[in-house]
Design an enzyme around this catalytic site. Structure first.
Site, short mmCIF file in Angstrom:
data_model
loop_
_atom_site.label_atom_id
_atom_site.label_comp_id
_atom_site.label_asym_id
_atom_site.label_seq_id
_atom_site.Cartn_x
_atom_site.Cartn_y
_atom_site.Cartn_z
N THR A 34 6.23 0.30 2.09
CA THR A 34 7.32 1.06 2.70
C THR A 34 6.70 2.19 3.51
O THR A 34 6.15 3.14 2.95
CB THR A 34 8.26 1.63 1.62
OG1 THR A 34 8.89 0.53 0.93
CG2 THR A 34 9.35 2.50 2.25
N LYS A 61 14.88 -0.96 5.56
CA LYS A 61 14.52 -0.38 4.26
C LYS A 61 14.91 1.10 4.19
O LYS A 61 15.48 1.55 3.19
CB LYS A 61 13.01 -0.54 4.03
CG LYS A 61 12.49 0.12 2.74
CD LYS A 61 13.08 -0.51 1.49
CE LYS A 61 12.64 0.20 0.21
NZ LYS A 61 11.25 -0.08 -0.15
N LEU A 113 0.82 -1.20 0.00
CA LEU A 113 0.00 0.00 0.00
C LEU A 113 0.86 1.26 0.00
O LEU A 113 2.05 1.21 0.32
CB LEU A 113 -0.93 -0.03 1.22
CG LEU A 113 -1.90 -1.23 1.22
CD1 LEU A 113 -2.52 -1.43 2.60
CD2 LEU A 113 -2.98 -1.05 0.16
N PRO A 114 0.27 2.43 -0.34
CA PRO A 114 1.07 3.63 -0.58
C PRO A 114 1.71 4.28 0.64
O PRO A 114 2.77 4.89 0.53
CB PRO A 114 0.08 4.60 -1.23
CG PRO A 114 -1.01 3.74 -1.77
CD PRO A 114 -1.11 2.60 -0.82
#
Length: 213
Positions: free
Chosen positions: A93, A168, A64-65
């Site tokens: 992320t 990340k 998802l965004p």
């Protein structure tokens, strides 16, 4: 395995397709009808809501965004709709604090969860060669690993909840430094009279070579 997949964009579409190729029963949802059509073409079953996709799922994967959307989806569409005990994997992320909050809340409702952001980009998502950086308990990682292996070439346990997102963002920092340094080096090379292609031909096989090039 019945796997709900929420978020079928540039990354999620290819990831869901690779789960199908690995023999999983993928129950897909996205707000975009073209994305749903592509998922059906890849062999996924599609559903009009995320809740319906999660029903009967043994695992839920999301891509998802941003963190706000991740929270909304898990609060409203996953908790209480996916069967208790399902393994939940968020590959978005997002920030570390939100990742830890979502894991804490979902696990309080009887699920196991890991944050599992990726590196590799759209081509790797389609090709099944992503790197997964996974944060969660040893038990959650053990359940997540075989699912993620169907979508990637490397599945690495970073540590407890949120450490996948920590890895990340640190990896993205390294990438940004490489990109900035590469741009500055090429600008300086041109100012000093070097042909950019010639400089690339030399640096790409020398110690200055990096992924950004």
């Amino acid at each position: 395995m019945k796997i709900a997949f929420i978020g079928l964009g540039n990354m999620g579409g290819g990831m869901a397709a690779n789960l199908v190729k690995a023999g999983h029963d993928v129950r897909a949802f996205d707000l975009s009808e073209p994305a749903l059509a592509a998922a059906r073409e890849a062999g996924c079953s599609t559903f009009p809501t995320a809740r319906e996709a999660c029903a009967e799922a043994e695992a839920v994967v999301s891509m998802l965004p941003n963190g706000a959307i991740v929270k909304a989806v898990y609060w409203d569409e996953v908790i209480g709709h996916a069967p208790e005990g399902a393994i939940l994997l968020d590959c978005s992320t997002i920030d570390v604090a939100t990742a830890r909050e979502v894991i804490e809340v979902t696990e309080a409702h009887g699920y196991q969860m890991a944050d599992a952001p990726v590196s590799g980009g759209i081509a790797a998502a389609a090709g099944g060669t992503l790197t997964f950086m996974v944060g969660g308990s040893d038990e959650a990682f053990a359940r997540a690993e075989p699912i993620l292996q169907a979508m990637g070439k490397a599945v690495i346990h970073a540590g407890g909840p949120g450490t996948g997102q920590a890895a990340k963002i640190c990896n993205n920092m390294l990438l940004a430094i490489h990109m900035i340094g590469t741009c500055e080096a090429f600008a300086m090379a041109e100012k000093l009279g070097l042909d950019p292609q010639t400089f690339y031909d030399m640096s790409s096989v020398s110690s200055g070579q990096n992924w950004s090039m």
